[in-house]
Design a protein around this motif. Sequence first.
Motif, PDB file in Angstrom:
ATOM      1  N   LEU A 174       0.883  -1.308   0.168  1.00 13.89           N
ATOM      2  CA  LEU A 174       0.098   0.062  -0.071  1.00 13.89           C
ATOM      3  C   LEU A 174       0.862   1.180  -0.066  1.00 13.89           C
ATOM      4  O   LEU A 174       0.391   2.223  -0.664  1.00 13.89           O
ATOM      5  CB  LEU A 174      -0.848  -0.152   1.117  1.00 13.89           C
ATOM      6  CG  LEU A 174      -2.058  -0.964   1.385  1.00 13.89           C
ATOM      7  CD1 LEU A 174      -2.705  -0.791   2.477  1.00 13.89           C
ATOM      8  CD2 LEU A 174      -2.818  -1.113  -0.059  1.00 13.89           C
ATOM      9  N   ARG A 175       1.796   1.271   0.902  1.00 16.91           N
ATOM     10  CA  ARG A 175       2.768   2.384   1.134  1.00 16.91           C
ATOM     11  C   ARG A 175       3.598   2.727  -0.399  1.00 16.91           C
ATOM     12  O   ARG A 175       3.625   3.804  -0.937  1.00 16.91           O
ATOM     13  CB  ARG A 175       3.739   2.383   2.082  1.00 16.91           C
ATOM     14  CG  ARG A 175       2.862   2.144   3.488  1.00 16.91           C
ATOM     15  CD  ARG A 175       4.005   2.048   4.717  1.00 16.91           C
ATOM     16  NE  ARG A 175       3.139   2.164   5.673  1.00 16.91           N
ATOM     17  CZ  ARG A 175       3.871   2.167   7.191  1.00 16.91           C
ATOM     18  NH1 ARG A 175       5.357   1.861   7.189  1.00 16.91           N
ATOM     19  NH2 ARG A 175       3.419   2.254   8.154  1.00 16.91           N
ATOM     20  N   GLU A 211       1.834   6.655  -6.843  1.00 18.24           N
ATOM     21  CA  GLU A 211       0.633   7.222  -7.365  1.00 18.24           C
ATOM     22  C   GLU A 211      -0.115   8.479  -6.880  1.00 18.24           C
ATOM     23  O   GLU A 211      -1.177   9.001  -7.084  1.00 18.24           O
ATOM     24  CB  GLU A 211      -0.254   6.046  -7.862  1.00 18.24           C
ATOM     25  CG  GLU A 211       0.231   5.101  -9.074  1.00 18.24           C
ATOM     26  CD  GLU A 211      -0.671   4.062  -9.112  1.00 18.24           C
ATOM     27  OE1 GLU A 211      -2.020   4.307  -8.769  1.00 18.24           O
ATOM     28  OE2 GLU A 211      -0.117   3.248  -9.725  1.00 18.24           O
ATOM     29  N   ARG A 212       0.378   8.698  -5.362  1.00 15.82           N
ATOM     30  CA  ARG A 212       0.038   9.548  -4.625  1.00 15.82           C
ATOM     31  C   ARG A 212      -1.575   9.238  -4.251  1.00 15.82           C
ATOM     32  O   ARG A 212      -2.472  10.408  -4.317  1.00 15.82           O
ATOM     33  CB  ARG A 212       0.091  11.023  -5.210  1.00 15.82           C
ATOM     34  CG  ARG A 212       1.191  11.469  -5.493  1.00 15.82           C
ATOM     35  CD  ARG A 212       1.602  13.139  -5.359  1.00 15.82           C
ATOM     36  NE  ARG A 212       3.123  13.299  -5.545  1.00 15.82           N
ATOM     37  CZ  ARG A 212       3.980  13.419  -4.670  1.00 15.82           C
ATOM     38  NH1 ARG A 212       3.673  13.411  -3.750  1.00 15.82           N
ATOM     39  NH2 ARG A 212       5.192  13.714  -4.934  1.00 15.82           N
ATOM     40  N   SER A 213      -1.875   8.017  -4.014  1.00 16.63           N
ATOM     41  CA  SER A 213      -3.042   7.557  -3.820  1.00 16.63           C
ATOM     42  C   SER A 213      -3.430   7.738  -2.154  1.00 16.63           C
ATOM     43  O   SER A 213      -2.328   8.173  -1.378  1.00 16.63           O
ATOM     44  CB  SER A 213      -3.425   6.131  -4.328  1.00 16.63           C
ATOM     45  OG  SER A 213      -2.451   5.253  -3.930  1.00 16.63           O
ATOM     46  N   GLU A 214      -4.519   7.364  -1.712  1.00 19.73           N
ATOM     47  CA  GLU A 214      -4.779   7.323  -0.249  1.00 19.73           C
ATOM     48  C   GLU A 214      -5.261   6.095   0.241  1.00 19.73           C
ATOM     49  O   GLU A 214      -5.880   6.225   1.241  1.00 19.73           O
ATOM     50  CB  GLU A 214      -6.043   8.546   0.188  1.00 19.73           C
ATOM     51  CG  GLU A 214      -5.551   9.578  -0.355  1.00 19.73           C
ATOM     52  CD  GLU A 214      -4.854  10.718   0.684  1.00 19.73           C
ATOM     53  OE1 GLU A 214      -5.053  10.092   1.856  1.00 19.73           O
ATOM     54  OE2 GLU A 214      -4.223  11.457   0.440  1.00 19.73           O
TER      55      GLU A 214
END
Length: 518
Positions: free
Chosen positions: A443-444, A450-453
């Motif tokens: 996840l990290r 992709e600068r996702s959350e």
Amino acid sequence: MGGTGDSTADRPTLSALLGRTDLGLRLASSPESLPPGALEQDVRWVHSSDLADPTPFLSDGLALLTTGTQFTDESPASFDDYVARLKRRGVVALGFGTEVVREGIPEPLRAACQAHSIPLFEVPYVTPFIAIARANAEAIAALSYARRSWALSAQRAISLAALRPNALGATLTELSRQLGAWVGLFDASGSLTRQHPEAGLSESTMGALSDEVRGVLRRNARAGSSFRIEQTSFSLQTLGRGGRLRGVIAIGGGELDQESRGLVTSVVAMAGLALEQQQNLQRARTQLRAGVLQALRAQNPTLAAKLAREVFGPLPAPPLTIGVTSAGSTAIAPLAEWLELRAEEQQGALFFGRCDDALVLLLGAGGNGAVFADMTELFDVRLGVAEHAHWDDFSTGYEQALLARKRGRDSVSVFSEVSRAGIRAVLDTADARTFARASLAPLRALDERERSELENSLRVWLANNCSYETTARVLRVHRHTVRARIAQAEKVLKRDLSHFGTRAELWAAFEATSDELA
């Protein structure tokens, strides 16, 4: 020191010399003009000289005899200079032979002796100087013989004391009696275990002496030392080998002469030998204590009680307080010796033994719980404690004490207090954080790329009971966005987030790495 046959009459003092009626000596100084103790100084030798300055040929503690032929200058200054030189050299008295050269003692000499506080005595014509020197030499020889005789008698008394049942205690008591001094035995931790006379020392003196003893033990090297506390002289002698001291013998009350030091040396040797001889017995006791604990951990309290009863007495009665020391401490050996004494004092209420390279303490109902605080203060150990344990759940109590020692931050950590932090406290370990980072790494990596959350969205979702609506409100996004992020996280992690076990594991990973959140 008292009790050693060194009475004033036997000592070669000035007063003893003047008291010899066969010599006919007479004190010419006024006793009131002399400083205290001036007449009780030891006279180490008697010498005669009529030199104007005999000091290059004199030694300290000497009584000088003269006929006065050197006094050609009758001025008071000449006499004063002469006496001043004697005073600086350490002459304890001046004897003047009358009717040889002069009739009586010159008044300027008498005044100079009074000014410089040197006792002056008259030697009559009929008393040869050699008789005075011989009388003093005989007194010295008599004293030496008396001291040697005392030393032999004292050695015999000490040897007989060493044959008594309580050999060490009897020997120290006899040493105190022979020296007429206070004698104390300190154990390896610096605690006073025996003293004679029992009245002991004042609280302030004992405190200062204990500090000195602990300093000697911390250096852990064989040594002897002398010092003063207030007005009392003390001598310390270590027991045992360098690197493994077993204790210290302290003697207070007066200076030790050669014979007294020889007696103390023999007692130190006896005490050291006795302690070394106890070493094999102590090893056997240590193994037996460990066997008792192994039986308890195997849920066999009947066998444990049987093993302990014959040697150590009954085991403590429940409810128990179980303490486990920090493992591998260099203080384990002296701590075990200290606990032996405490266990004797609290027989039937305190038991201890070695287990898994640590010491385990069992304190029963009615036991003195101060032993836990005392041991952590005296020794470099930490202690984990489990309370209210019973024989049937001893293993559980032991594991709780181990966990309290591992997780607690105080010198004495109690499991009931440590456990209030819950299961989360167990996650605060390096191993747990390593596993957590590995679980969350995909996840990290995606979030960074992709600068996702995804990581934060998953954490908030788990923290809100996996409610999409609540998570959306917290994150201030649409619930469909939350669903999409959770679905994507599921694919990235390759884990089925509909299973409770998966959710619990990921929640634990977030808890373990909570301090790493941005």
